[in-house]
Design a protein around this motif. Structure first.
Motif, PDB file in Angstrom:
ATOM      1  N   THR A 234      56.448  15.869  -3.911  1.00  7.64           N
ATOM      2  CA  THR A 234      56.789  14.774  -3.620  1.00  7.64           C
ATOM      3  C   THR A 234      57.782  14.127  -3.436  1.00  7.64           C
ATOM      4  OG1 THR A 234      58.436  13.888  -5.512  1.00  7.64           O
ATOM      5  CG2 THR A 234      55.985  14.128  -6.296  1.00  7.64           C
ATOM      6  N   LEU A 262      53.588   7.975  -9.560  1.00  3.00           N
ATOM      7  CA  LEU A 262      53.170   9.963  -9.307  1.00  3.00           C
ATOM      8  C   LEU A 262      52.211   9.937 -10.061  1.00  3.00           C
ATOM      9  CD1 LEU A 262      57.195  11.223 -10.286  1.00  3.00           C
ATOM     10  CD2 LEU A 262      55.804  11.050  -7.915  1.00  3.00           C
ATOM     11  N   TYR A 265      49.139  10.684  -7.568  1.00  8.70           N
ATOM     12  CA  TYR A 265      49.187  11.929  -7.043  1.00  8.70           C
ATOM     13  C   TYR A 265      47.638  13.047  -8.419  1.00  8.70           C
ATOM     14  CZ  TYR A 265      53.285  12.330  -3.888  1.00  8.70           C
ATOM     15  OH  TYR A 265      54.021  11.985  -2.857  1.00  8.70           O
ATOM     16  N   ILE A 273      52.613  18.916  -9.592  1.00  3.79           N
ATOM     17  CA  ILE A 273      54.338  18.301  -8.771  1.00  3.79           C
ATOM     18  C   ILE A 273      55.517  18.840  -8.290  1.00  3.79           C
ATOM     19  CG2 ILE A 273      52.639  16.047  -8.596  1.00  3.79           C
ATOM     20  CD1 ILE A 273      55.362  14.973 -10.224  1.00  3.79           C
TER      21      ILE A 273
END
Length: 302
Positions: A234, A262, A265, A273
């Motif tokens: 990230t 997030l 993703y 991640i």
């Protein structure tokens, strides 16, 4: 997360890491373990040439020694080599080291592998830099055998040939996960055909969906039905509103804001991640890890 201190490239190292030591590294590993992080990771470079030292630095802890050390102070978090340049060493030597880590840690090893990019390392250790991709392809097969359940593993290939040499202890896991690192077409193909997981090296969000689609297509075309773990690194993170300059790419804000960002993703098809936090000290990093584990992570699956 990739651990601080053990590698200090100028691309990501924070100033406080230069004076940090083993106690700081242990404290961060323990914080990640207690916060429920899936893995902590350590990098691999045998030596950094002078031409690259100003950018990469020469601070690169040995991943086997580092992960074994941290296995003794953690209980649950997995131990990832991100990534081991396995072409620099014979697969039997690599297997002996990492099997021991897995045995001592109770089955917490994830073996991340990559082709490497520093020509001088290969030359100094007597290996052909141009052949590193082909060597890695075979090394993965050889490591599968050497890290398997057999006390006397066997492999016969172009670069490596061994049998009749027993290695105990065996790994605690029946199958040590092998994750392939890299974002080049060759690395994506290698991950698709040989990996249990893929560790992209900093692909931006707008590039990841295409890379993941390619990965999946290659596995389908090869008739591989087993699932593969897709990773992503990230942007830098900071939980809360920082009162200092954290850089324009850093994602900041309340836990729910970070979680919302997030979760994109996951929508791309990413399963795990790897995060990195901006921080000015070990204590601030530990606080960020704790806050992320308690306040952000539980919202990622919503």
């Amino acid at each position: 997360m990739q651990l601080p201190i053990q590698s200090q490239s100028t691309i990501y190292a924070e100033p406080w890491e230069a004076a940090a030591g083993p106690g700081d590294l242990r404290a961060i590993a323990v914080a990640a373990d207690r916060a429920g992080f899936d893995y902590i990771a350590s990098c691999d470079h045998v030596g950094v040439p002078r031409r690259l030292a100003p950018a990469m630095s020469t601070i690169w802890y040995d991943p086997v020694a580092t992960l074994a050390h941290l296995a003794a102070v953690t209980e649950h978090v997995r131990l990832l080599s991100h990534v081991a340049v396995v072409g620099l060493r014979h697969p039997l030597a690599t297997a002996k080291q990492y099997a021991t880590v897995d045995h001592l840690s109770g089955g917490r090893l994830v073996l991340g592998v990559g082709a490497g990019h520093v020509r001088e390392e290969f030359e100094a250790l007597g290996h052909d830099f141009k052949q590193r991709g082909a060597v890695l392809d075979e090394a993965i097969d050889a490591l599968r055998a050497a890290l398997g359940p057999e006390e006397f593993p066997e492999h016969h290939g172009k670069f490596y040939d061994f049998e009749g040499l027993g290695q105990l202890p065996r790994p605690a896991q029946q199958r040590v996960p092998v994750w392939v690192g890299g974002s080049s077409p060759a690395a994506v193909r290698r991950a698709a055909l040989k990996g249990d997981g893929w560790l992209p090296q900093g692909d931006p969000r707008d590039r990841l969906p295409e890379q993941i689609a390619t990965l999946r297509r290659l596995r389908i075309d090869a008739g591989i039905e087993e699932p593969i773990v897709v990773g992503a690194i990230t942007e830098p993170l900071y939980v809360g509103r920082p009162g200092w300059e954290v850089g324009r790419r850093t994602i900041t804000g309340a836990p729910e804001e970070l979680a919302e960002s997030l979760r994109a993703y996951r929508a791309m098809g990413v399963h795990q991640i790897q995060v990195r936090f901006r921080c000015r000290s070990r204590d601030e990093l530990a606080d960020q890890i704790t806050a992320f584990g308690a306040e952000v992570a539980p919202q990622l699956d919503q």
